[in-house]
Design an enzyme around this catalytic site. Structure first.
Site, PDB file in Angstrom:
ATOM      1  N   ASP A  95       0.876  -1.172   0.000  1.00 54.79           N
ATOM      2  CA  ASP A  95       0.000   0.000   0.000  1.00 54.79           C
ATOM      3  C   ASP A  95       0.922   1.234   0.000  1.00 54.79           C
ATOM      4  O   ASP A  95       2.146   1.117  -0.173  1.00 54.79           O
ATOM      5  CB  ASP A  95      -0.986  -0.029   1.178  1.00 54.79           C
ATOM      6  CG  ASP A  95      -0.333   0.258   2.526  1.00 54.79           C
ATOM      7  OD1 ASP A  95       0.923   0.358   2.592  1.00 54.79           O
ATOM      8  OD2 ASP A  95      -1.078   0.391   3.526  1.00 54.79           O
TER       9      ASP A  95
ATOM     10  N   CYS B 166       3.436  -2.775   4.003  1.00 55.31           N
ATOM     11  CA  CYS B 166       2.518  -1.689   4.372  1.00 55.31           C
ATOM     12  C   CYS B 166       3.230  -0.878   5.448  1.00 55.31           C
ATOM     13  O   CYS B 166       4.450  -1.009   5.602  1.00 55.31           O
ATOM     14  CB  CYS B 166       1.140  -2.207   4.804  1.00 55.31           C
ATOM     15  SG  CYS B 166       1.081  -3.092   6.366  1.00 55.31           S
TER      16      CYS B 166
ATOM     17  N   HIS C 269       7.753 -30.290  11.510  1.00 51.39           N
ATOM     18  CA  HIS C 269       7.330 -28.988  10.976  1.00 51.39           C
ATOM     19  C   HIS C 269       6.205 -29.163   9.960  1.00 51.39           C
ATOM     20  O   HIS C 269       5.248 -28.388   9.965  1.00 51.39           O
ATOM     21  CB  HIS C 269       8.523 -28.264  10.346  1.00 51.39           C
ATOM     22  CG  HIS C 269       9.579 -27.917  11.350  1.00 51.39           C
ATOM     23  ND1 HIS C 269       9.281 -27.275  12.528  1.00 51.39           N
ATOM     24  CD2 HIS C 269      10.911 -28.142  11.369  1.00 51.39           C
ATOM     25  CE1 HIS C 269      10.387 -27.122  13.233  1.00 51.39           C
ATOM     26  NE2 HIS C 269      11.390 -27.643  12.553  1.00 51.39           N
TER      27      HIS C 269
ATOM     28  N   HIS D 162      10.857 -23.351   9.315  1.00 51.20           N
ATOM     29  CA  HIS D 162       9.913 -24.061  10.186  1.00 51.20           C
ATOM     30  C   HIS D 162       8.463 -23.942   9.720  1.00 51.20           C
ATOM     31  O   HIS D 162       7.702 -24.887   9.878  1.00 51.20           O
ATOM     32  CB  HIS D 162      10.004 -23.531  11.624  1.00 51.20           C
ATOM     33  CG  HIS D 162      11.249 -23.970  12.331  1.00 51.20           C
ATOM     34  ND1 HIS D 162      11.401 -23.883  13.693  1.00 51.20           N
ATOM     35  CD2 HIS D 162      12.413 -24.499  11.860  1.00 51.20           C
ATOM     36  CE1 HIS D 162      12.599 -24.348  14.041  1.00 51.20           C
ATOM     37  NE2 HIS D 162      13.234 -24.714  12.940  1.00 51.20           N
TER      38      HIS D 162
ATOM     39  N   THR E  63       3.173  -0.983   8.751  1.00 48.94           N
ATOM     40  CA  THR E  63       3.731  -1.834   9.807  1.00 48.94           C
ATOM     41  C   THR E  63       4.079  -3.237   9.319  1.00 48.94           C
ATOM     42  O   THR E  63       4.783  -3.964  10.024  1.00 48.94           O
ATOM     43  CB  THR E  63       2.696  -2.009  10.935  1.00 48.94           C
ATOM     44  OG1 THR E  63       1.507  -2.576  10.350  1.00 48.94           O
ATOM     45  CG2 THR E  63       2.357  -0.675  11.593  1.00 48.94           C
TER      46      THR E  63
HETATM   47  C1  RB5 Z   1      -1.782   3.031   6.389  1.00 48.15           C
HETATM   48  O1  RB5 Z   1      -1.722   4.289   6.994  1.00 48.15           O
HETATM   49  C2  RB5 Z   1      -1.440   1.957   7.411  1.00 48.15           C
HETATM   50  O2  RB5 Z   1      -2.492   1.786   8.288  1.00 48.15           O
HETATM   51  C3  RB5 Z   1      -1.102   0.655   6.728  1.00 48.15           C
HETATM   52  O3  RB5 Z   1      -0.044   0.864   5.849  1.00 48.15           O
HETATM   53  C4  RB5 Z   1      -0.668  -0.485   7.621  1.00 48.15           C
HETATM   54  O4  RB5 Z   1       0.329  -0.091   8.507  1.00 48.15           O
HETATM   55  C5  RB5 Z   1      -1.718  -1.239   8.285  1.00 48.15           C
HETATM   56  O5  RB5 Z   1      -1.445  -2.244   8.995  1.00 48.15           O
END
Ligand code: RB5
Length: 147
Positions: A8, A65, A134, A98, A67
């Site tokens: 994203d 993304c 595993h 694993h 996080t």
């Molecule tokens: C977008 O702002 C953010 O929420 C997305 O990239 C991600 O971190 C969601 O888990």
């Protein structure tokens, strides 16, 4: 084997940086978007990459993304996906050995470009161990998925 990648807007810059690394290493990949840093929804990209990855057992995916968490949660809803959100080298290696993870998820707001390249290299270079215990545990995950 094909490597599918996607992000994203929150992971866009890191995706572009990892793409340059893959190109430098002559590793083929297909980028399924997004193609700018304009805001977009990670679940849409996660599904695109996940659907492509599960078409062959040998395929792998890289998702980005902000996080790495949201896009991993979304990807893991697709049957056959084992997506792992990692920010350390040990986990990136172990999740192949694993868990036979087929998608690595990274956070563009969590890991720097150098570490991201290392995580990607470890993920792509580490084979599944093929040990019975595993495989048994992965089969148990599959049973939960298809019940
Ligand atoms: C977008 O702002 C953010 O929420 C997305 O990239 C991600 O971190 C969601 O888990």
């Amino acid at each position: 084997m094909m490597i599918y990648i996607g992000s994203d807007h929150g992971g866009f810059d890191l995706k572009e940086s990892v793409k340059a690394h893959l190109e430098q290493c002559s590793i083929a990949f297909e980028d399924l978007g997004t193609f700018s840093d304009e805001s977009c929804d990670y679940a849409i990209i996660a599904k695109k990459v996940a659907d492509a990855v599960v078409k062959s057992e040998n395929n792998l995916g890289l998702l980005f993304c902000g996080t790495g968490v949201g896009i991993s949660i979304a990807a893991n809803k697709v049957q056959g996906v084992r997506a792992a959100c990692c920010s350390d080298c040990f986990s990136a290696k172990m999740t192949r050995e694993h868990n036979n993870a087929n998608i690595l998820c990274l956070g563009g707001r969590v890991v720097g470009t150098g570490l991201a390249n290392e995580l990607v290299d470890l993920f792509l270079d580490s084979p599944f161990s093929n040990e019975d215990r595993h495989q048994r545990r992965i089969d148990q995950i599959t049973q939960i998925e298809i019940r």
